[in-house]
Write a protein that holds these residues in place. Structure first.
Motif, PDB file in Angstrom:
ATOM      1  N   GLY A 140       0.781  -1.227   0.000  1.00  0.00           N
ATOM      2  CA  GLY A 140       0.000   0.000   0.000  1.00  0.00           C
ATOM      3  C   GLY A 140       0.813   1.277   0.000  1.00  0.00           C
ATOM      4  N   MET A 141       1.907   1.336   0.761  1.00  0.00           N
ATOM      5  CA  MET A 141       2.632   2.595   0.875  1.00  0.00           C
ATOM      6  C   MET A 141       3.204   3.035  -0.468  1.00  0.00           C
ATOM      7  N   TYR A 142       3.573   2.070  -1.337  1.00  0.00           N
ATOM      8  CA  TYR A 142       4.133   2.447  -2.630  1.00  0.00           C
ATOM      9  C   TYR A 142       3.082   3.012  -3.567  1.00  0.00           C
ATOM     10  N   GLN A 143       1.827   2.563  -3.435  1.00  0.00           N
ATOM     11  CA  GLN A 143       0.773   3.145  -4.263  1.00  0.00           C
ATOM     12  C   GLN A 143       0.585   4.619  -3.915  1.00  0.00           C
ATOM     13  N   TRP A 144       0.745   4.963  -2.663  1.00  0.00           N
ATOM     14  CA  TRP A 144       0.681   6.364  -2.255  1.00  0.00           C
ATOM     15  C   TRP A 144       1.933   7.123  -2.696  1.00  0.00           C
ATOM     16  N   LEU A 145       3.113   6.524  -2.499  1.00  0.00           N
ATOM     17  CA  LEU A 145       4.347   7.216  -2.877  1.00  0.00           C
ATOM     18  C   LEU A 145       4.413   7.497  -4.372  1.00  0.00           C
ATOM     19  N   ASP A 146       3.859   6.589  -5.183  1.00  0.00           N
ATOM     20  CA  ASP A 146       3.874   6.801  -6.630  1.00  0.00           C
ATOM     21  C   ASP A 146       3.031   8.007  -7.036  1.00  0.00           C
ATOM     22  N   ARG A 147       2.210   8.498  -6.130  1.00  0.00           N
ATOM     23  CA  ARG A 147       1.382   9.667  -6.397  1.00  0.00           C
ATOM     24  C   ARG A 147       1.862  10.902  -5.638  1.00  0.00           C
ATOM     25  N   ALA A 148       2.920  10.745  -4.854  1.00  0.00           N
ATOM     26  CA  ALA A 148       3.509  11.865  -4.128  1.00  0.00           C
ATOM     27  C   ALA A 148       4.421  12.665  -5.066  1.00  0.00           C
ATOM     28  N   PRO A 149       4.649  13.947  -4.784  1.00  0.00           N
ATOM     29  CA  PRO A 149       5.440  14.797  -5.688  1.00  0.00           C
ATOM     30  C   PRO A 149       6.823  14.248  -6.022  1.00  0.00           C
ATOM     31  N   LYS A 150       7.472  13.616  -5.059  1.00  0.00           N
ATOM     32  CA  LYS A 150       8.821  13.110  -5.306  1.00  0.00           C
ATOM     33  C   LYS A 150       8.861  11.605  -5.530  1.00  0.00           C
ATOM     34  N   GLY A 151       7.699  10.977  -5.652  1.00  0.00           N
ATOM     35  CA  GLY A 151       7.661   9.554  -5.947  1.00  0.00           C
ATOM     36  C   GLY A 151       8.296   8.714  -4.858  1.00  0.00           C
ATOM     37  N   ARG A 152       8.911   7.638  -5.265  1.00  0.00           N
ATOM     38  CA  ARG A 152       9.518   6.727  -4.281  1.00  0.00           C
ATOM     39  C   ARG A 152      10.782   7.303  -3.676  1.00  0.00           C
ATOM     40  N   ASN A 153      11.523   8.085  -4.447  1.00  0.00           N
ATOM     41  CA  ASN A 153      12.613   8.901  -3.897  1.00  0.00           C
ATOM     42  C   ASN A 153      13.519   8.101  -2.970  1.00  0.00           C
ATOM     43  N   GLU A 154      13.989   6.960  -3.444  1.00  0.00           N
ATOM     44  CA  GLU A 154      14.741   6.045  -2.597  1.00  0.00           C
ATOM     45  C   GLU A 154      16.218   6.005  -2.983  1.00  0.00           C
ATOM     46  N   THR A 155      17.055   5.906  -1.982  1.00  0.00           N
ATOM     47  CA  THR A 155      18.475   5.644  -2.205  1.00  0.00           C
ATOM     48  C   THR A 155      18.906   4.359  -1.508  1.00  0.00           C
ATOM     49  N   GLY A 156      18.009   3.753  -0.807  1.00  0.00           N
ATOM     50  CA  GLY A 156      18.295   2.517  -0.083  1.00  0.00           C
ATOM     51  C   GLY A 156      17.050   2.088   0.649  1.00  0.00           C
ATOM     52  N   MET A 157      17.209   1.133   1.521  1.00  0.00           N
ATOM     53  CA  MET A 157      16.068   0.643   2.295  1.00  0.00           C
ATOM     54  C   MET A 157      15.810   1.593   3.459  1.00  0.00           C
ATOM     55  N   TRP A 158      14.733   2.356   3.375  1.00  0.00           N
ATOM     56  CA  TRP A 158      14.440   3.380   4.374  1.00  0.00           C
ATOM     57  C   TRP A 158      13.360   2.959   5.369  1.00  0.00           C
ATOM     58  N   TRP A 159      12.520   1.988   4.998  1.00  0.00           N
ATOM     59  CA  TRP A 159      11.383   1.638   5.853  1.00  0.00           C
ATOM     60  C   TRP A 159      11.807   0.740   7.015  1.00  0.00           C
ATOM     61  N   ARG A 160      10.996   0.755   8.051  1.00  0.00           N
ATOM     62  CA  ARG A 160      11.209  -0.074   9.233  1.00  0.00           C
ATOM     63  C   ARG A 160       9.865  -0.668   9.651  1.00  0.00           C
ATOM     64  N   ARG A 161       9.891  -1.541  10.634  1.00  0.00           N
ATOM     65  CA  ARG A 161       8.624  -1.960  11.220  1.00  0.00           C
ATOM     66  C   ARG A 161       7.962  -0.734  11.840  1.00  0.00           C
ATOM     67  N   HIS A 162       6.635  -0.746  11.895  1.00  0.00           N
ATOM     68  CA  HIS A 162       5.953   0.480  12.319  1.00  0.00           C
ATOM     69  C   HIS A 162       6.243   0.872  13.758  1.00  0.00           C
ATOM     70  N   ASP A 163       6.708  -0.065  14.583  1.00  0.00           N
ATOM     71  CA  ASP A 163       7.010   0.283  15.974  1.00  0.00           C
ATOM     72  C   ASP A 163       8.471   0.658  16.179  1.00  0.00           C
ATOM     73  N   GLU A 164       9.225   0.805  15.084  1.00  0.00           N
ATOM     74  CA  GLU A 164      10.659   1.088  15.201  1.00  0.00           C
ATOM     75  C   GLU A 164      11.032   2.504  14.770  1.00  0.00           C
ATOM     76  N   TYR A 165      10.107   3.264  14.219  1.00  0.00           N
ATOM     77  CA  TYR A 165      10.462   4.599  13.725  1.00  0.00           C
ATOM     78  C   TYR A 165      10.868   5.553  14.839  1.00  0.00           C
ATOM     79  N   ALA A 166      10.129   5.521  15.935  1.00  0.00           N
ATOM     80  CA  ALA A 166      10.456   6.448  17.022  1.00  0.00           C
ATOM     81  C   ALA A 166      11.853   6.192  17.573  1.00  0.00           C
ATOM     82  N   ALA A 167      12.201   4.913  17.743  1.00  0.00           N
ATOM     83  CA  ALA A 167      13.529   4.578  18.252  1.00  0.00           C
ATOM     84  C   ALA A 167      14.609   4.985  17.265  1.00  0.00           C
TER      85      ALA A 167
END
Length: 286
Positions: free
Chosen positions: A248-275
């Motif tokens: 799902g997140m990529y379907q949204w990113l493909d419609r965002a102004p900067k697209g996927r805009n990736e240089t590497g693996m940026w995502w984490r489990r949803h409970d790991e972002y704050a840490a």
């Protein structure tokens, strides 16, 4: 080219952007051209869906068994009274300390879809090779409620190209995504856990608590089945980039102004972002 923007104080400030800027009329002209291309893609996607649904059904005669929250189950039991079953092959092997973070980002959307699918005669479930107790603990951590079964001790994951033996991986190579992969060459751990420069397999392996080879003996995918006249049939499977439409997140990113805009693996489990944000904010040499 430079663009102009009005600040909140209504003073004009020059903003430099590397992206094309233009008038509303220019935007509308380009948007209508894009709309025509989007409509063609939609029509093509509809045609592909019909082609997908026209695939021949393959009867399942093997007695696959699963460990579930309700006890031991057959493949037919996983339908829970529906005529259709969609299974996500979640990368979570017996040796993993936690489920794959990439699969986890995909699965974050399952609870929202599952209730609607269940009321449209379609059951959505995940299957992994990890033992049920590990799966249950990870589901509690993630806050998920969708059905998730263990196929440990059976052939299901292996027959549907979601798991492989060490011998296959090391000596013979594996068949994944309808292609033959050669025997795997060792991938060393060369990056720290928080390094954004690590390749997804290395980073995912570290985040799953295992080495790269063990991590890659599990693979992501989804398979579809139908239950008709007391018989279960396999109708479809897809792997690798074939899962993009389910992420799902990529379907949204493909419609965002900067697209996927990736240089590497940026995502984490949803409970790991704050840490992760906290570790970035802290000085390196406290």
């Amino acid at each position: 080219m430079p663009g102009t923007w009005l600040t909140e104080s209504s003073t004009q400030e020059q903003i430099m952007t590397s992206h094309l800027t233009g008038t509303r009329d220019e935007w509308l002209k380009a948007r209508l051209e894009l709309l025509a291309a989007e409509k063609e893609l939609t029509r093509r996607s509809d045609a592909l869906a019909r082609q997908r649904q026209a695939l021949p059904w393959v009867r399942i005669d093997k007695d696959y068994r699963f460990d579930t929250d309700a006890g031991n189950a057959t493949l037919a039991d996983l339908f829970q009274g529906r005529s259709q079953l969609l299974i996500y092959h979640f990368m979570f092997g017996p040796e993993y300390a936690a489920g794959c973070p990439t699969c986890s980002s995909i699965a974050d959307g399952f609870d929202g879809f599952a209730i609607h699918l269940a009321h449209h005669d379609v059951m959505l479930a995940a299957v992994s090779l990890a033992p049920l107790a590990k799966i249950q603990a990870y589901k509690r951590r993630m806050g998920w409620t969708f059905p998730w079964a263990s196929s440990l001790g059976g052939d299901f994951n292996f027959d549907f190209d979601a798991s492989y033996s060490e011998t296959q991986q090391r000596d013979a190579g594996i068949e994944y995504n309808y292609r033959r992969e050669p025997p795997m060459t060792p991938i060393p751990f060369t990056m720290g856990k928080e390094s954004g420069d690590a390749s997804p397999p290395v980073r995912n392996a570290i985040m799953s608590g295992t080495d790269v080879a063990t991590y890659l003996r599990q693979r992501p995918g989804m398979s579809a089945f139908v239950h008709e006249d007391g018989v279960v049939y396999h109708t479809y499977s897809t792997y690798a980039r074939g899962l993009d439409g389910l992420w799902g997140m990529y379907q949204w990113l493909d419609r965002a102004p900067k697209g996927r805009n990736e240089t590497g693996m940026w995502w984490r489990r949803h409970d790991e972002y704050a840490a992760a944000a906290q570790s970035v904010a802290e000085p390196c040499c406290a």
